[in-house]
Design a protein around this motif. Structure first.
Motif, PDB file in Angstrom:
ATOM      1  N   HIS A 127       0.777  -1.243   0.000  1.00 40.46           N
ATOM      2  CA  HIS A 127       0.000   0.000   0.000  1.00 40.46           C
ATOM      3  C   HIS A 127       0.811   1.297   0.000  1.00 40.46           C
ATOM      4  O   HIS A 127       0.319   2.319  -0.467  1.00 40.46           O
ATOM      5  N   LYS A 152       3.237   7.113   1.112  1.00 37.42           N
ATOM      6  CA  LYS A 152       2.174   8.120   1.045  1.00 37.42           C
ATOM      7  C   LYS A 152       1.396   8.269   2.342  1.00 37.42           C
ATOM      8  O   LYS A 152       0.507   9.116   2.442  1.00 37.42           O
ATOM      9  N   ASP A 155      -4.249   6.972   4.695  1.00 38.34           N
ATOM     10  CA  ASP A 155      -5.428   7.806   4.448  1.00 38.34           C
ATOM     11  C   ASP A 155      -6.560   7.266   5.305  1.00 38.34           C
ATOM     12  O   ASP A 155      -7.055   6.174   5.072  1.00 38.34           O
ATOM     13  N   LYS A 156      -6.969   8.016   6.303  1.00 37.08           N
ATOM     14  CA  LYS A 156      -8.003   7.555   7.235  1.00 37.08           C
ATOM     15  C   LYS A 156      -9.304   7.211   6.511  1.00 37.08           C
ATOM     16  O   LYS A 156     -10.065   6.349   6.937  1.00 37.08           O
ATOM     17  N   ASN A 157      -9.550   7.889   5.373  1.00 38.91           N
ATOM     18  CA  ASN A 157     -10.802   7.663   4.639  1.00 38.91           C
ATOM     19  C   ASN A 157     -10.792   6.354   3.853  1.00 38.91           C
ATOM     20  O   ASN A 157     -11.842   5.824   3.512  1.00 38.91           O
ATOM     21  N   SER A 158      -9.580   5.857   3.547  1.00 35.95           N
ATOM     22  CA  SER A 158      -9.507   4.601   2.775  1.00 35.95           C
ATOM     23  C   SER A 158      -8.834   3.507   3.590  1.00 35.95           C
ATOM     24  O   SER A 158      -8.324   2.547   3.051  1.00 35.95           O
ATOM     25  N   GLN A 159      -8.854   3.661   4.903  1.00 40.72           N
ATOM     26  CA  GLN A 159      -8.178   2.708   5.779  1.00 40.72           C
ATOM     27  C   GLN A 159      -8.779   1.307   5.668  1.00 40.72           C
ATOM     28  O   GLN A 159      -8.121   0.322   5.927  1.00 40.72           O
ATOM     29  N   ASN A 184       0.983   9.107  10.946  1.00 39.28           N
ATOM     30  CA  ASN A 184       1.363   9.729   9.688  1.00 39.28           C
ATOM     31  C   ASN A 184       2.492  10.714   9.967  1.00 39.28           C
ATOM     32  O   ASN A 184       2.287  11.744  10.610  1.00 39.28           O
ATOM     33  N   THR A 188       4.455   6.539   6.841  1.00 40.54           N
ATOM     34  CA  THR A 188       3.756   5.881   7.951  1.00 40.54           C
ATOM     35  C   THR A 188       4.772   5.336   8.945  1.00 40.54           C
ATOM     36  O   THR A 188       5.738   4.679   8.561  1.00 40.54           O
TER      37      THR A 188
END
Length: 198
Positions: A127, A152, A155-159, A184, A188
């Motif tokens: 990832h 990168k 991303d909390k929205n696509s965790q 982050n 990471t």
């Protein structure tokens, strides 16, 4: 008895599944007409065989009571991190203590720590889109493992895309009274904290 049951389950689930996939691919090759392209199937068989060989090595390592020390766990984890990341063209900077303690560590704790490290590295490869990983271990009253990639970030929205991996790590740490943090920070940073009497 618990350890024997776990090993039997691992062998059934992981090795059994790998053998089934190889059997299926081999059968499909036998059913192909002369001259048909078979390279993709052969490549998959090679990959599955490598995975099974790696898993068998981990099971043997976990079973060997000679490896029940903190020194062996650190050395094995460091070696795995370097080899696994190198195979995916990711640079690994390893920082571990020079003098490793021979402190006894149970097979269950050793296994949960190593598999958590393995899951973290798998997430990086799958990832993070990283080119470098810093793998550090600090020993000071307890054990802290830091896996920091330059990818990168999370991303909390696509965790949910890799939530299973995160949940597995959290579960393994909970089983040995450890903690895990995902941060982050220029990529990471994963912090594994385990209470060990040094």
């Amino acid at each position: 008895e618990k350890e024997r049951t776990r090993i039997a389950t691992d062998m059934h689930d992981d090795l059994g599944a790998g053998l089934s996939r190889i059997k299926f691919l081999s059968q499909s090759l036998l059913n192909k007409e002369k001259g048909e392209v078979i390279k993709p199937e052969l490549e998959k068989i090679t990959v599955f065989s490598d995975e099974m060989s790696e898993k068998m090595g981990e099971i043997i390592w976990a079973l060997n009571e000679k490896n029940d020390t903190l020194a062996d766990l650190i050395a094995y984890s460091r070696s795995y991190a370097a080899e696994y990341l190198a195979s995916h063209d990711i640079k690994c900077e390893a920082n571990t203590p020079m003098n490793l303690p021979g402190t006894f560590i149970t097979g269950e704790m050793r296994r949960n720590i190593f598999l958590s490290v393995k899951e973290c590295l798998h997430n990086v490869v799958k990832h993070a889109e990283a080119t470098r990983v810093c793998f550090s271990i600090n020993l000071n009253h307890n054990m802290q493992i830091i896996i920091h990639d330059n990818g990168k970030g999370i991303d909390k929205n696509s965790q949910r895309l890799f939530s299973n991996g995160i949940q597995n790590i959290e579960k393994r740490m909970k089983e040995i009274n450890g903690k895990v943090s995902f941060i982050n920070e220029e990529g990471t940073k994963v912090l594994l904290r385990i209470q060990i009497s040094l």
